[in-house]
Write a protein that holds these residues in place. Structure first.
Motif, short mmCIF file in Angstrom:
data_model
loop_
_atom_site.label_atom_id
_atom_site.label_comp_id
_atom_site.label_asym_id
_atom_site.label_seq_id
_atom_site.Cartn_x
_atom_site.Cartn_y
_atom_site.Cartn_z
N ARG A 113 -0.60 -4.81 -15.58
CA ARG A 113 -1.33 -4.24 -14.16
C ARG A 113 -0.27 -4.69 -13.06
N ALA A 114 -0.64 -3.92 -12.00
CA ALA A 114 -0.17 -4.35 -10.44
C ALA A 114 -1.11 -5.45 -10.10
N PRO A 115 -0.61 -6.17 -9.04
CA PRO A 115 -1.67 -7.38 -8.43
C PRO A 115 -2.89 -6.60 -8.11
N ALA A 116 -4.03 -7.01 -8.59
CA ALA A 116 -5.34 -6.67 -7.91
C ALA A 116 -6.11 -7.88 -6.86
N VAL A 117 -6.70 -7.18 -6.13
CA VAL A 117 -7.41 -8.21 -5.00
C VAL A 117 -9.07 -7.87 -5.25
N ASP A 118 -9.86 -9.00 -5.30
CA ASP A 118 -11.21 -8.67 -5.41
C ASP A 118 -11.77 -8.42 -4.25
N ASP A 141 -6.43 5.59 -0.15
CA ASP A 141 -7.32 6.12 -0.95
C ASP A 141 -6.63 7.13 -1.99
N THR A 142 -6.94 6.82 -3.27
CA THR A 142 -6.12 7.50 -4.35
C THR A 142 -7.13 8.71 -4.65
N ARG A 143 -8.19 9.07 -4.07
CA ARG A 143 -9.21 9.82 -4.80
C ARG A 143 -8.99 11.39 -4.13
N VAL A 183 -0.28 -2.99 1.06
CA VAL A 183 -1.12 -1.60 0.92
C VAL A 183 -2.00 -1.98 -0.18
N VAL A 184 -3.33 -1.84 -0.06
CA VAL A 184 -4.52 -1.60 -1.21
C VAL A 184 -4.78 -0.46 -1.44
N THR A 185 -4.54 -0.23 -2.74
CA THR A 185 -5.07 1.22 -3.43
C THR A 185 -6.58 1.07 -3.82
N PHE A 186 -7.29 1.80 -3.73
CA PHE A 186 -8.79 1.97 -4.28
C PHE A 186 -9.18 3.58 -4.59
N CYS A 187 -10.20 3.54 -5.48
CA CYS A 187 -10.84 4.60 -5.96
C CYS A 187 -12.29 4.29 -6.30
N THR A 188 -12.94 5.08 -6.87
CA THR A 188 -14.39 4.87 -7.16
C THR A 188 -14.62 3.71 -7.91
N GLY A 189 -13.97 3.37 -9.15
CA GLY A 189 -14.29 2.51 -10.06
C GLY A 189 -13.06 1.42 -10.55
N GLY A 190 -11.78 2.10 -10.08
CA GLY A 190 -10.90 1.42 -10.33
C GLY A 190 -9.56 1.98 -11.15
N ARG A 192 -8.14 4.97 -11.14
CA ARG A 192 -6.97 5.73 -10.57
C ARG A 192 -6.01 4.65 -9.92
N CYS A 193 -6.73 3.91 -9.26
CA CYS A 193 -5.49 2.71 -8.65
C CYS A 193 -4.94 1.91 -9.48
N GLU A 194 -5.53 1.75 -10.76
CA GLU A 194 -4.81 1.12 -11.78
C GLU A 194 -3.38 1.81 -11.96
N LYS A 195 -3.38 2.99 -12.26
CA LYS A 195 -2.29 3.75 -12.30
C LYS A 195 -1.36 4.01 -10.98
N ALA A 196 -2.08 4.29 -10.04
CA ALA A 196 -1.20 4.38 -8.47
C ALA A 196 -0.73 3.20 -8.23
N ALA A 197 -1.16 1.93 -8.22
CA ALA A 197 -0.56 0.65 -7.83
C ALA A 197 0.62 0.50 -8.67
N ILE A 198 0.67 0.73 -10.04
CA ILE A 198 1.96 0.46 -10.89
C ILE A 198 2.97 1.59 -10.53
N HIS A 199 2.51 2.80 -10.33
CA HIS A 199 3.57 3.70 -9.82
C HIS A 199 4.22 3.37 -8.75
N MET A 200 3.62 2.89 -7.73
CA MET A 200 4.17 2.18 -6.42
C MET A 200 5.12 1.10 -6.58
N GLN A 201 4.67 0.25 -7.40
CA GLN A 201 5.48 -0.77 -7.68
C GLN A 201 6.98 -0.28 -8.29
N ASN A 202 6.68 0.78 -9.13
CA ASN A 202 7.78 1.49 -9.76
C ASN A 202 8.89 2.05 -8.87
N ILE A 203 8.50 2.60 -7.87
CA ILE A 203 9.21 3.33 -6.74
C ILE A 203 9.70 2.55 -5.56
#
Length: 281
Positions: A113-118, A141-143, A183-190, A192-203
């Motif tokens: 996973r990408a790093p997460a913030v609680d 917002d990734t929604r 940048v902190v990505t977020f969505c309803t329950g987590g 979409r931002c699981e994938k979003a944050a990884i993609h952002m790291q990759n690019i």
């Protein structure tokens, strides 16, 4: 049968994990949910599981005990909210290719996973305007756009996407302008931002986090500070306020727009027929 006054427990959960026997397991999920009188939707995919279910406490607890008896889902985390009525009309167990469609098969959260913030740490960052390293914090917002319109974090980046598969191209266009930000990505329950944050790291994004548990977990742990509006949910409650209670919005059955309580008072709103948006359009 449950009575009309029995509090309903609503649960949302997901886990990215290799799940190659979805076809065989589907019948088992259907059977246990029927036995326990649960309603909602469960998605079974080769990359994991995603579920939204509602029922009385005893039934929800029995379902989770059954689910966690499978070693792949022993540690699945669950977000809870409550309602007086059952928010789902039926029980569906679906087979899909992805938990959330991004059309980028090389992004596999199970492998890292990408790093997460609680939630509590994020609130502290937003209070200060910077993260622990002193970098300015920006919420992304990734929604989809119609979800964002119901409510979002203050001063968030909203790229007006219509579906999540548009996100990779859009976010790549804005990388340079966010180079000096966290940048902190977020969505309803987590999910979409699981994938979003990884993609952002990759690019090439150097400082990107995902909000652990999404908006619903943030509401649960710290309430609505730094957030305006409600959180859209995909059931008949339509949206939840920071107290995790239905906020009064409903969806127009004609155009599918989210209709706020103030708009429901309009003469251009007739429940089940039209709302101010589609009536004028």
């Amino acid at each position: 049968m449950q009575s009309a006054t029995t509090p309903i427990v609503n649960i949302a959960a997901y886990k990215f994990i290799s799940f190659d026997d979805t076809q065989e397991k589907r019948a088992e999920f259907q059977a246990i949910c029927k036995e326990l009188d649960l309603k909602g939707t469960i998605l079974l995919t080769p990359e994991g599981i995603n579920l939204f279910l509602a029922g009385v406490r005893a039934s929800v607890d029995r379902f989770l005990a059954w689910l966690r008896s499978d070693a792949r889902f022993t540690d699945i985390e669950v977000k809870e909210s409550y309602s007086d009525d059952q928010p789902f009309k039926r029980m569906l167990v679906k087979l899909k290719r992805e938990i959330i469609t991004m059309k980028m098969p090389l992004i596999q959260p199970e492998k890292g996973r990408a790093p997460a913030v609680d939630a509590k740490t994020l609130k502290r960052w937003l209070d200060a305007g910077v993260d622990d390293a002193g970098k300015p914090v920006v919420m992304m917002d990734t929604r989809n756009a119609f979800e964002v319109d119901v409510g979002t974090f203050d001063n968030t980046l909203d790229y007006r996407i219509k579906k999540f598969s548009e996100f990779p191209e859009v976010v790549a266009k804005h990388k340079d302008e966010l180079a000096d930000k966290t940048v902190v990505t977020f969505c309803t329950g987590g999910i979409r931002c699981e994938k979003a944050a990884i993609h952002m790291q990759n690019i090439g994004y150097e400082s990107v986090y995902q909000l652990e548990g999404g908006i619903l977990k943030y509401f649960e742990e710290v309430g609505g500070v730094h957030y305006t509006g409600s959180c859209f949910v995909f059931d008949y409650r339509t949206a939840l306020n920071p107290e995790l209670e239905p906020s009064g919005e409903i969806r127009c059955r004609n155009c599918d727009a989210v209709v706020k309580p103030s708009e429901q008072a309009s003469p251009l709103f007739i429940y089940g027929k039209f709302c101010p948006r589609c009536a004028e359009g």
